[in-house]
Design a protein around this motif. Structure first.
Motif, short mmCIF file in Angstrom:
data_model
loop_
_atom_site.label_atom_id
_atom_site.label_comp_id
_atom_site.label_asym_id
_atom_site.label_seq_id
_atom_site.Cartn_x
_atom_site.Cartn_y
_atom_site.Cartn_z
N ILE A 59 -4.31 2.89 -4.34
CA ILE A 59 -4.11 1.82 -5.59
C ILE A 59 -2.65 1.76 -6.22
O ILE A 59 -1.81 2.84 -6.22
N THR A 60 -2.16 0.53 -6.48
CA THR A 60 -0.96 0.36 -6.83
C THR A 60 -0.97 0.27 -8.33
O THR A 60 -1.74 -0.69 -8.90
N ILE A 61 0.03 0.78 -9.08
CA ILE A 61 0.33 0.80 -10.51
C ILE A 61 1.73 0.40 -10.50
O ILE A 61 2.56 0.98 -9.87
N ILE A 62 1.87 -0.45 -11.85
CA ILE A 62 3.51 -0.82 -11.98
C ILE A 62 3.39 -0.71 -13.46
O ILE A 62 2.81 -1.16 -14.00
N PHE A 63 4.34 0.10 -13.79
CA PHE A 63 4.55 0.34 -15.50
C PHE A 63 5.64 0.42 -15.85
O PHE A 63 6.87 0.63 -15.12
N GLN A 64 5.91 0.16 -17.19
CA GLN A 64 7.10 -0.02 -17.92
C GLN A 64 7.35 1.38 -18.54
O GLN A 64 6.61 1.82 -19.42
N LYS A 65 8.42 2.10 -18.70
CA LYS A 65 8.90 3.07 -19.70
C LYS A 65 8.93 2.84 -21.13
O LYS A 65 10.02 2.52 -21.65
N CYS A 102 -2.38 -22.63 -13.32
CA CYS A 102 -1.17 -22.06 -13.52
C CYS A 102 -1.49 -20.48 -13.90
O CYS A 102 -2.13 -20.20 -14.89
N VAL A 103 -0.61 -19.82 -13.49
CA VAL A 103 -0.51 -18.27 -13.85
C VAL A 103 0.58 -18.08 -14.45
O VAL A 103 1.81 -18.30 -14.12
N VAL A 104 0.66 -17.59 -15.81
CA VAL A 104 1.94 -17.14 -16.64
C VAL A 104 2.17 -15.90 -16.92
O VAL A 104 1.09 -15.40 -17.40
N GLY A 105 3.18 -15.44 -16.34
CA GLY A 105 3.27 -13.81 -16.52
C GLY A 105 4.50 -13.66 -17.37
O GLY A 105 5.72 -14.08 -16.97
N GLY A 106 4.37 -13.05 -18.55
CA GLY A 106 5.81 -12.63 -19.20
C GLY A 106 5.98 -11.07 -19.41
O GLY A 106 4.86 -10.32 -19.80
N GLY A 107 7.32 -10.53 -19.43
CA GLY A 107 7.47 -9.30 -19.57
C GLY A 107 6.74 -8.51 -18.58
O GLY A 107 6.76 -8.99 -17.29
N LEU A 108 5.99 -7.34 -18.60
CA LEU A 108 5.44 -6.49 -17.60
C LEU A 108 4.38 -7.29 -17.36
O LEU A 108 3.64 -7.00 -16.24
N GLY A 109 3.86 -8.23 -17.94
CA GLY A 109 2.72 -9.00 -17.72
C GLY A 109 3.01 -9.68 -16.19
O GLY A 109 1.69 -9.93 -15.56
N ALA A 111 3.46 -8.19 -13.56
CA ALA A 111 2.90 -7.27 -12.51
C ALA A 111 1.42 -7.44 -12.53
O ALA A 111 0.69 -7.23 -11.46
N ILE A 112 0.70 -7.70 -13.74
CA ILE A 112 -0.48 -7.86 -13.83
C ILE A 112 -1.05 -9.18 -13.46
O ILE A 112 -2.23 -9.36 -12.96
N ALA A 113 -0.22 -10.18 -13.62
CA ALA A 113 -0.48 -11.76 -13.23
C ALA A 113 -0.37 -11.76 -11.63
O ALA A 113 -1.22 -12.78 -11.06
N TYR A 114 0.52 -11.08 -11.00
CA TYR A 114 0.65 -10.88 -9.61
C TYR A 114 -0.69 -10.96 -8.79
O TYR A 114 -0.96 -11.95 -7.92
N GLY A 178 2.99 -34.32 -16.61
CA GLY A 178 1.57 -34.70 -16.27
C GLY A 178 1.11 -33.97 -15.21
O GLY A 178 -0.09 -34.36 -14.68
N VAL A 179 1.43 -32.79 -15.02
CA VAL A 179 0.47 -31.85 -14.21
C VAL A 179 -0.73 -31.65 -14.68
O VAL A 179 -0.99 -30.94 -16.05
N GLU A 180 -1.64 -31.64 -13.97
CA GLU A 180 -3.16 -31.39 -14.58
C GLU A 180 -3.66 -30.19 -13.93
O GLU A 180 -3.91 -30.13 -12.67
N TYR A 181 -3.84 -29.16 -14.75
CA TYR A 181 -4.51 -28.04 -14.09
C TYR A 181 -5.87 -27.63 -14.66
O TYR A 181 -6.32 -28.23 -15.92
N ASP A 182 -6.81 -27.15 -13.98
CA ASP A 182 -8.34 -27.10 -14.47
C ASP A 182 -8.19 -25.78 -15.05
O ASP A 182 -9.21 -25.45 -16.01
N THR A 183 -7.14 -24.75 -14.94
CA THR A 183 -7.21 -23.60 -15.49
C THR A 183 -5.72 -22.96 -15.66
O THR A 183 -4.73 -23.08 -14.79
N VAL A 184 -5.38 -22.07 -16.99
CA VAL A 184 -4.15 -21.46 -17.23
C VAL A 184 -4.65 -20.09 -17.41
O VAL A 184 -5.50 -20.03 -18.28
N ILE A 185 -4.03 -19.31 -16.70
CA ILE A 185 -3.98 -17.81 -16.97
C ILE A 185 -2.75 -17.06 -17.59
O ILE A 185 -1.79 -17.29 -16.86
N ALA A 186 -2.80 -16.59 -18.64
CA ALA A 186 -1.81 -16.18 -19.54
C ALA A 186 -1.80 -14.60 -19.35
O ALA A 186 -2.87 -13.93 -19.85
N ILE A 187 -0.91 -13.91 -19.02
CA ILE A 187 -0.78 -12.58 -19.10
C ILE A 187 0.58 -11.89 -19.67
O ILE A 187 1.55 -12.20 -19.00
#
Length: 280
Positions: A59-65, A102-109, A111-114, A178-187
């Motif tokens: 299992i892979t974990i990615i963490f921030q101190k 569209c998958v949006v990841g900010g900060g350590l998110g 790694a979770i969005a990947y 004008g990009v049309e997404y059926d889903t946006v995932i934000a983490i």
């Protein structure tokens, strides 16, 4: 005991580890998490499963101190063993019917969005992956991100990589084009996920957020990760961590996230000498 079989320092604050846990690797899916404890004196902390290898049993974990336990975890090396490593926990992400996402990841998110972006890409969906970092020195896993999507956009707060701005600015630009997404995932940070949900609400785009709240047992018994979704009490550990971003009470969630800031600071101060190996 659960041995660390691989460790990589991704940047000064973020570490990658692979943990040998065959029974968890056999069942793990994107969106789920584990609870770990370093030793008998350690606290339990949740970490999202960033990847898994069923054949290798890892299992892979990615963490921030950010707190005592993650700093202590970072001091461990390949061959060291964790006392507890429990999972997979939480409800796996559902990708049925998603074609353009569209998958949006900010900060350590990021790694979770990947794993979310990779799973969708592997299923044949068209995936725009937007990730954000403070500066170019903190950018991680860019090659892996490129291989997990159709289009990758990397933003930096200071523009040091040539793309200045927050991830929300990149999403706003795509929607304006004008990009049309059926889903946006934000983490990512609560404020970022709230901003994304506010942006997509008016366009009626289905939006999923990952509420990786404070957890203690990961089974819904302690109540630490409770939040309000569509006026009802939910628990991130057993009802999520994925929720409809348009139904989450973010103001309440942000207020709860600050409840333990004093205790977290006191814990770091108390254990500082143990982490540095000297007296203060």
């Amino acid at each position: 005991m659960f041995p660390i079989v691989k460790k990589r320092v991704l940047n000064p604050t973020v570490t990658y580890m692979e943990i040998l846990a065959p029974h968890i690797a056999k069942k793990a899916l994107p969106g789920q998490f584990i609870m770990l404890r370093i030793n008998e004196d350690g606290e339990r902390i949740p970490l999202t499963i960033a990847g898994y290898d069923r054949e290798a049993g890892t299992i892979t974990i990615i963490f921030q101190k950010v707190g005592y336990t993650t700093y202590a975890l970072d001091l461990m090396n390949e061959g060291d063993e964790l006392l507890d490593f429990v999972g997979p926990l939480g409800i796996a992400s559902e990708f049925d019917g998603m074609k353009k996402v569209c998958v949006v990841g900010g900060g350590l998110g990021v790694a979770i969005a990947y794993p979310q972006a990779k799973a969708l890409h592997d299923l044949g969906a068209e995936v725009d992956f937007i990730v954000g970092f403070k500066n170019k020195e903190l950018i991680i896993l860019e090659e892996e991100f490129n291989n997990a999507c159709t289009n990758l956009v990397v933003m930096t707060d200071d523009g040091s990589n040539g793309n200045k701005g927050f991830v929300t600015a990149a999403l706003e630009k795509k929607l304006a084009e004008g990009v049309e997404y059926d889903t946006v995932i934000a983490i990512g940070p609560l404020m970022m996920m709230k901003a994304v949900a506010d942006m997509t609400r008016e366009k009626k785009i289905h939006t999923i957020v990952s509420m990786n709240s404070v957890m203690v047992d990961g089974t819904g018994m302690c109540g630490c990760c409770r939040l309000t979704v569509d006026g009802k009490t939910k628990f991130a550990c057993v009802d999520g961590p994925d929720f409809d971003g348009h139904l989450v009470d973010f103001e309440e969630a942000m207020a709860r996230s600050r409840m333990y800031s004093t205790e977290e600071a006191e814990s770091m101060k108390k254990h500082e000498c143990r982490l540095t190996g000297g007296a203060k």
